[in-house]
Structures are given as structure tokens and as C-alpha cells.
Scaffold this motif. Structure first.
Motif, PDB file in Angstrom:
ATOM      1  N   SER A 188      -5.724   1.337  -7.589  1.00 13.45           N
ATOM      2  CA  SER A 188      -4.490   2.061  -7.865  1.00 13.45           C
ATOM      3  C   SER A 188      -4.796   3.137  -8.904  1.00 13.45           C
ATOM      4  O   SER A 188      -5.711   2.967  -9.734  1.00 13.45           O
ATOM      5  N   TRP A 237      -1.451   6.466  -5.931  1.00 14.81           N
ATOM      6  CA  TRP A 237      -1.758   5.566  -4.824  1.00 14.81           C
ATOM      7  C   TRP A 237      -1.914   4.133  -5.306  1.00 14.81           C
ATOM      8  O   TRP A 237      -2.202   3.874  -6.474  1.00 14.81           O
ATOM      9  N   GLN A 238      -1.678   3.250  -4.368  1.00 18.73           N
ATOM     10  CA  GLN A 238      -1.976   1.825  -4.572  1.00 18.73           C
ATOM     11  C   GLN A 238      -2.520   1.330  -3.242  1.00 18.73           C
ATOM     12  O   GLN A 238      -1.846   1.453  -2.209  1.00 18.73           O
ATOM     13  N   LEU A 239      -3.718   0.795  -3.257  1.00 19.24           N
ATOM     14  CA  LEU A 239      -4.398   0.426  -2.014  1.00 19.24           C
ATOM     15  C   LEU A 239      -4.448  -1.082  -1.847  1.00 19.24           C
ATOM     16  O   LEU A 239      -4.413  -1.827  -2.836  1.00 19.24           O
ATOM     17  N   GLU A 240      -4.555  -1.517  -0.595  1.00 17.93           N
ATOM     18  CA  GLU A 240      -4.756  -2.949  -0.329  1.00 17.93           C
ATOM     19  C   GLU A 240      -6.223  -3.247  -0.111  1.00 17.93           C
ATOM     20  O   GLU A 240      -6.671  -4.363  -0.279  1.00 17.93           O
ATOM     21  N   GLU A 241      -6.967  -2.246   0.345  1.00 23.59           N
ATOM     22  CA  GLU A 241      -8.420  -2.385   0.465  1.00 23.59           C
ATOM     23  C   GLU A 241      -9.053  -1.052   0.074  1.00 23.59           C
ATOM     24  O   GLU A 241      -8.406  -0.005   0.152  1.00 23.59           O
ATOM     25  N   LYS A 268       0.850  -1.195   0.000  1.00 26.29           N
ATOM     26  CA  LYS A 268       0.000   0.000   0.000  1.00 26.29           C
ATOM     27  C   LYS A 268       0.884   1.242   0.000  1.00 26.29           C
ATOM     28  O   LYS A 268       1.854   1.314   0.734  1.00 26.29           O
TER      29      LYS A 268
END
Lengths: 122, 193
Positions: A64, A25-29, A2
Motif C-alpha cells: 500500500s 493504492w492498496q494491493l492484495e498481491e 484492493k
């Protein structure tokens, strides 16, 4: 992995100039939104103050992505540092509702340099 | 040194969280539970009461937080029965304000006080020189090795009030006196201030 990051097109801006950059951004949830904030804060011996000047919402962001932003810099206050207090300008990206954030500082003054008031404090 | 570079600035100090002495957070939570979540954190100024209260409050959402200070009137206590209530500086409450606060239903009530009082004591916060050294190490790393004598003098000068010690360290860094630290602790002037 993340991450959220802010990249500004320049390190310093003059009053009234266009402040621009990109949030990535890069998200995990998934998150409700990402809020981009133009703000300044003080740092030093006493209680820190924060003033949010502009915000831009990115509702329901993809897992993302990236988004460019731009705001017009206000006329004041200028970035400065003394022995007791510094005033620092920054842009941050805040994941909501968790509040996880990342920020990038810059200088805002007529000549693009932080004003050093230490010599007046001797 | 510029304020934003000072390792003892308020924002950097706030990042150093409560360091339990002779206990840990699990024990504190167990004791708080045994006290039916109504308790006081007791200790002198600069001993970490507010920091501990903040760290405890993060474990009990939803919370209501009240900060009482000498220069502001006591706020209206208004909260829900499901709230955990945290009151910093509860020693400023008078008898009727205490009565009012204790009467309002809530899930828990934790306060900070300088002395034992209306609520059972969760913990008595205290400081020691080792704690000061550890906090300083977290702020300036290996530079701490340069100033054991200085920290000892400051600790005694401020009667164990770590907040005041850290403020004096801020001033030393702001005025670039840290460059003299290896010599400062030998200085009679410094010791006698």
C-alpha cells in the motif's frame, strides 16, 4: 481490499500548465510495477483512439502506498465534444502485468472549459 | 447530446459482451475441443461474430489475433506452434491464403466467416429482437421500456444487423431524438424511412 485511485489537484488545466496529483493504492498481491499515464482518448460513434503522452513508472511498489506525480500539459489537443466524437484527457494508474487500471478525467483547454462544437454540426 | 455522454458510443457498446443464444460458453468450448480447436464462427454482419471471437480468445492464451478488412492487405500469418490463432474476417482470404493459413502449425485456429467454408462450423450466430432489447437494456436501462416499437422497426429496417441498429440509435441520441421516442414509434415517417 484492493484499490488503486488517482486524485488530481484540479479538474481542469490550461496548455503548458503543470498537471499534478496523487496516486494511492492498496494491493492484495504484489505487482511488478504501477504505471502512471497521462493520455487522451476519443469516444463516440467510430473507433476509439488513445494517445499516451507521458508515463511514470513505480517499480516494485509496496503493498500500500501513494505517490505524487506531475507533468507539464502539452499545448494540444484541447478537450472537446461534438455529436460524433469527444476528446477526453485523463490520468490513469495501471497495475502491471495484470493491466487493472483506474483513471481520472480532466479538462484541458485555454479557458478550462471543454470546447463544445455541437452548434457547428447542425 | 455530447458524444461522451451517448449511451450508444462505441466504447459502451464494446462493454456489452457476447450473449449466447440457446447455448453457453461451456458448450461452445466443449464443441471447439471436439473440433480439435479448428473451427469457424459463421453469421451475417452485425450478428456478434467478432464479439464472440474476442470473448473466446480470452480463454486461450497465448493467442495471435488477425483482423482482416477490405481496405488493408492480408497480413503475413506468422505465429508459433503453441499459439491459438484467431482470424476475424477470414472470408476475405483467397484460396492460396487459406491454404497457407491452414498449413501453419498452431494449437488452435478459430475464424469468423459470413458463410460456411474451409473449417467446420462452431456456431452460426444469429440475432433476434429479444437480443436487441436485452443489449439495449444493458446500455440504457429502464429507458428501453419506452421504445419496444422503435426497436422492432429498426431491427427490421437493418435486417437484423445489430451493429447498424445501434449506430442508428447513437444518431437518435446524438440528435436528441430520444426525447420523442414515445411518439416516434407511432410516426408513419419513422416507419417508412
Amino acid at each position: 481490499m484492493k484499490f488503486v485511485e488517482i486524485k488530481l489537484d484540479k479538474d481542469s488545466y490550461m496548455p503548458g500548465e503543470t498537471i499534478s496529483g496523487t496516486a494511492r493504492w492498496q494491493l492484495e498481491e504484489s505487482v511488478k510495477s504501477i504505471e502512471l499515464r497521462l493520455f487522451y482518448y476519443t469516444e463516440g460513434k467510430g473507433t476509439d483512439d488513445v494517445e499516451i503522452v507521458e508515463t511514470t513508472q513505480i517499480p516494485n511498489p509496496a503493498m500500500s502506498g501513494s505517490q505524487q506525480f506531475q507533468w507539464q500539459a502539452p499545448q494540444s489537443p484541447f478537450s472537446f465534444s461534438g455529436k460524433l466524437i469527444s476528446l477526453i484527457w485523463a490520468v490513469e494508474a495501471v497495475l502491471l502485468p495484470s493491466g487493472d487500471a483506474e483513471h481520472c478525467v480532466f479538462t484541458m483547454s485555454p479557458n478550462g472549459q471543454e470546447i463544445d462544437i455541437r452548434q457547428h454540426q447542425e | 447530446m455530447k458524444a461522451r455522454e451517448n449511451p450508444f458510443s462505441s466504447s459502451r457498446i464494446l462493454k456489452v459482451r457476447y450473449i449466447p443464444q440457446a447455448t453457453d460458453f461451456d458448450q461452445l468450448i466443449s464443441r471447439l475441443k471436439a473440433l480439435h480447436y479448428r473451427a469457424a464462427i459463421v453469421g451475417p454482419e452485425g450478428s456478434g461474430k467478432t464479439t464472440l471471437l474476442e470473448d473466446l480468445s480470452r480463454r486461450f492464451p497465448p493467442i495471435r489475433w488477425f483482423s482482416l478488412t477490405l481496405d488493408l492487405p492480408v497480413p503475413r500469418f506468422n505465429f508459433d506452434p503453441d499459439d491459438f490463432v484467431f482470424v476475424d474476417g477470414a472470408g476475405l482470404l483467397n484460396r492460396s491464403e487459406w491454404k497457407h493459413l491452414l498449413r501453419i502449425p498452431c494449437k488452435g485456429l478459430v475464424v469468423t466467416m459470413h458463410q460456411q467454408g474451409q473449417l467446420p462450423t462452431l456456431i452460426e450466430c444469429a440475432t433476434n429482437l429479444d437480443l436487441l432489447v436485452e443489449i439495449t437494456r444493458r446500455l440504457i436501462g429502464d429507458q428501453t421500456e419506452l421504445l419496444p416499437g422503435v426497436l422492432s422497426v429498426l431491427y427490421q429496417r437493418h435486417n437484423g444487423n445489430l451493429r447498424d441498429v445501434l449506430r442508428e440509435l447513437y444518431d437518435m441520441w446524438a440528435n436528441d431524438r430520444y426525447l420523442d421516442l414515445p411518439f416516434l414509434e407511432l410516426s408513419e415517417d419513422f416507419r417508412s424511412l
